[in-house]
Design a protein around this motif. Structure first.
Motif, mmCIF file in Angstrom:
data_model
loop_
_atom_site.group_PDB
_atom_site.id
_atom_site.type_symbol
_atom_site.label_atom_id
_atom_site.label_comp_id
_atom_site.label_asym_id
_atom_site.label_seq_id
_atom_site.Cartn_x
_atom_site.Cartn_y
_atom_site.Cartn_z
ATOM 1 N N SER A 12 35.825 -32.638 41.946
ATOM 2 C CA SER A 12 36.115 -31.470 41.111
ATOM 3 C C SER A 12 34.809 -30.802 40.736
ATOM 4 O O SER A 12 33.766 -31.464 40.615
ATOM 5 C CB SER A 12 36.887 -31.875 39.844
ATOM 6 N N GLY A 13 34.849 -29.480 40.583
ATOM 7 C CA GLY A 13 33.635 -28.744 40.251
ATOM 8 C C GLY A 13 33.933 -27.301 39.925
ATOM 9 O O GLY A 13 35.097 -26.889 39.812
ATOM 10 N N ASP A 14 32.859 -26.523 39.780
ATOM 11 C CA ASP A 14 32.992 -25.105 39.459
ATOM 12 C C ASP A 14 33.656 -24.344 40.610
ATOM 13 O O ASP A 14 33.507 -24.712 41.786
ATOM 14 C CB ASP A 14 31.613 -24.488 39.204
ATOM 15 N N SER A 15 34.355 -23.271 40.274
ATOM 16 C CA SER A 15 34.982 -22.445 41.304
ATOM 17 C C SER A 15 33.948 -21.771 42.197
ATOM 18 O O SER A 15 34.264 -21.334 43.305
ATOM 19 C CB SER A 15 35.872 -21.385 40.662
ATOM 20 N N THR A 16 32.727 -21.663 41.722
ATOM 21 C CA THR A 16 31.657 -21.044 42.505
ATOM 22 C C THR A 16 30.964 -22.041 43.436
ATOM 23 O O THR A 16 30.121 -21.647 44.244
ATOM 24 C CB THR A 16 30.613 -20.437 41.568
ATOM 25 N N ALA A 17 31.312 -23.317 43.301
ATOM 26 C CA ALA A 17 30.666 -24.361 44.104
ATOM 27 C C ALA A 17 31.430 -24.598 45.403
ATOM 28 O O ALA A 17 32.607 -24.252 45.533
ATOM 29 C CB ALA A 17 30.586 -25.661 43.305
ATOM 30 N N SER A 18 30.741 -25.190 46.377
ATOM 31 C CA SER A 18 31.379 -25.573 47.635
ATOM 32 C C SER A 18 31.736 -27.050 47.576
ATOM 33 O O SER A 18 30.916 -27.872 47.153
ATOM 34 C CB SER A 18 30.433 -25.326 48.812
ATOM 35 N N PRO A 19 32.942 -27.418 47.990
ATOM 36 C CA PRO A 19 33.317 -28.830 47.993
ATOM 37 C C PRO A 19 32.568 -29.579 49.086
ATOM 38 O O PRO A 19 32.025 -28.964 50.015
ATOM 39 C CB PRO A 19 34.813 -28.786 48.283
ATOM 40 N N PRO A 20 32.518 -30.906 49.009
ATOM 41 C CA PRO A 20 31.793 -31.680 50.019
ATOM 42 C C PRO A 20 32.455 -31.661 51.387
ATOM 43 O O PRO A 20 31.835 -32.027 52.383
ATOM 44 C CB PRO A 20 31.782 -33.095 49.431
ATOM 45 N N GLN A 21 33.721 -31.253 51.471
ATOM 46 C CA GLN A 21 34.444 -31.169 52.739
ATOM 47 C C GLN A 21 35.093 -29.796 52.868
ATOM 48 O O GLN A 21 35.439 -29.163 51.862
ATOM 49 C CB GLN A 21 35.539 -32.252 52.806
ATOM 50 N N LEU A 22 35.253 -29.320 54.119
ATOM 51 C CA LEU A 22 36.002 -28.089 54.337
ATOM 52 C C LEU A 22 37.477 -28.333 54.034
ATOM 53 O O LEU A 22 38.023 -29.390 54.359
ATOM 54 C CB LEU A 22 35.826 -27.606 55.774
ATOM 55 N N LEU A 23 38.111 -27.352 53.419
ATOM 56 C CA LEU A 23 39.501 -27.487 53.018
ATOM 57 C C LEU A 23 40.447 -27.030 54.125
ATOM 58 O O LEU A 23 40.145 -26.119 54.887
ATOM 59 C CB LEU A 23 39.761 -26.657 51.763
#
Length: 271
Positions: free
Chosen positions: A230-241
């Motif tokens: 979980s993180g900020d909406s401006t951040a990129s997750p560690p994996q592509l969705l």
């Protein structure tokens, strides 16, 4: 409990027990949860959500005041009006009454089976008296039969947040027993999102929760209910969705970056 004006306290009021009209059932209420939508018009300016919903989108006009609020109602059928299907609704039947309480049945949305977008709807606890009361009447066509294995307090939130989350998951292509687990993003982590996240985890998918920048409390909550990250909406997750649902107007500008080429997103509508 009667709501008389935005920003005012609910008022404990003694009213006559309502009588069901044709097509309606009367329900002796046993539980009625509080929804964030209620706060949109109880206290305009309460926080960023009421400002977005009530002032910018304009979706919440003036409610039909005075009114009995509440639209996540669980109870037992107490009386039945004429024309109600008595095989589905009998005296003592356990039912739920949701937000959508009436539609016109004739606009283009209703004809296309998208009655949640009806041009002339009625909403429980907003334009139709709701569930902060001992007895509520409702159009039987918009009531749900409820199984006995859900306690009243746990079943109540499913009548709004649960419906939104479930419908969004199915429209986003998530179905039971999918052979391949998906990496699923949820933008805006509130009531509907936290139920949807638990369903996704139960079905073996990975959940990535996005919140307003800096909302560490909501991010911790997302992880608590099963989010892998979980993180900020401006951040990129560690994996592509593979797919995502937007439950709030958060993260639109950065939404495209974290997706695989075949990924897609779905914006949930709350009415």
């Amino acid at each position: 409990m009667v709501f008389e004006a935005p920003g005012s306290a609910l008022k404990l009021t003694k009213l006559p027990i309502p009588e069901p009209r044709d097509g309606q059932v009367r329900v002796k209420a046993s539980a009625c949860a509080v929804c964030r939508t209620d706060l949109h018009w109880y206290a305009p300016g309460f926080d960023f959500l009421p400002r977005i919903a009530a002032q910018v989108d304009g979706e919440l006009k003036e409610p039909n005041l005075p009114i009995i609020p509440g639209h996540e109602i669980v109870g037992l059928v107490d009386k039945i009006g004429r024309g109600v299907d008595r095989l589905q609704f009998s005296i003592g039947a356990r039912v739920g009454i949701p937000w959508l309480g009436r539609t016109c049945g004739s606009c283009s949305y209703c004809v296309d089976g998208a009655e949640n977008l009806c041009d002339e709807p009625g909403f429980t606890g907003y334009t139709i008296d709701g569930g902060y009361t001992e007895y509520a009447v409702a159009n039987s066509a918009y009531c749900f039969s409820l199984p006995e294995n859900y306690p009243d307090v746990k079943a109540s939130p499913l009548l709004c947040a649960g419906l939104i989350g479930y419908r969004s998951l199915r429209m986003a292509g998530i179905t039971p027993g999918m052979p391949k687990p998906r990496k699923f993003g949820i933008y805006g982590f509130g009531a509907a999102a936290h139920i949807a996240a638990q369903v996704l985890r139960h079905e073996g998918h990975e959940v990535y929760g996005f919140t307003r920048p800096g909302d560490v409390e909501a991010q911790a909550f997302a992880r608590k209910v099963g989010a892998t990250w979980s993180g900020d909406s401006t951040a990129s997750p560690p994996q592509l969705l593979d797919a995502a649902i937007i439950f709030a107007s958060v993260g639109y500008r950065s939404l495209w970056q974290p997706f695989a080429r075949a990924g897609w997103w779905f914006a949930a509508r709350f009415t």
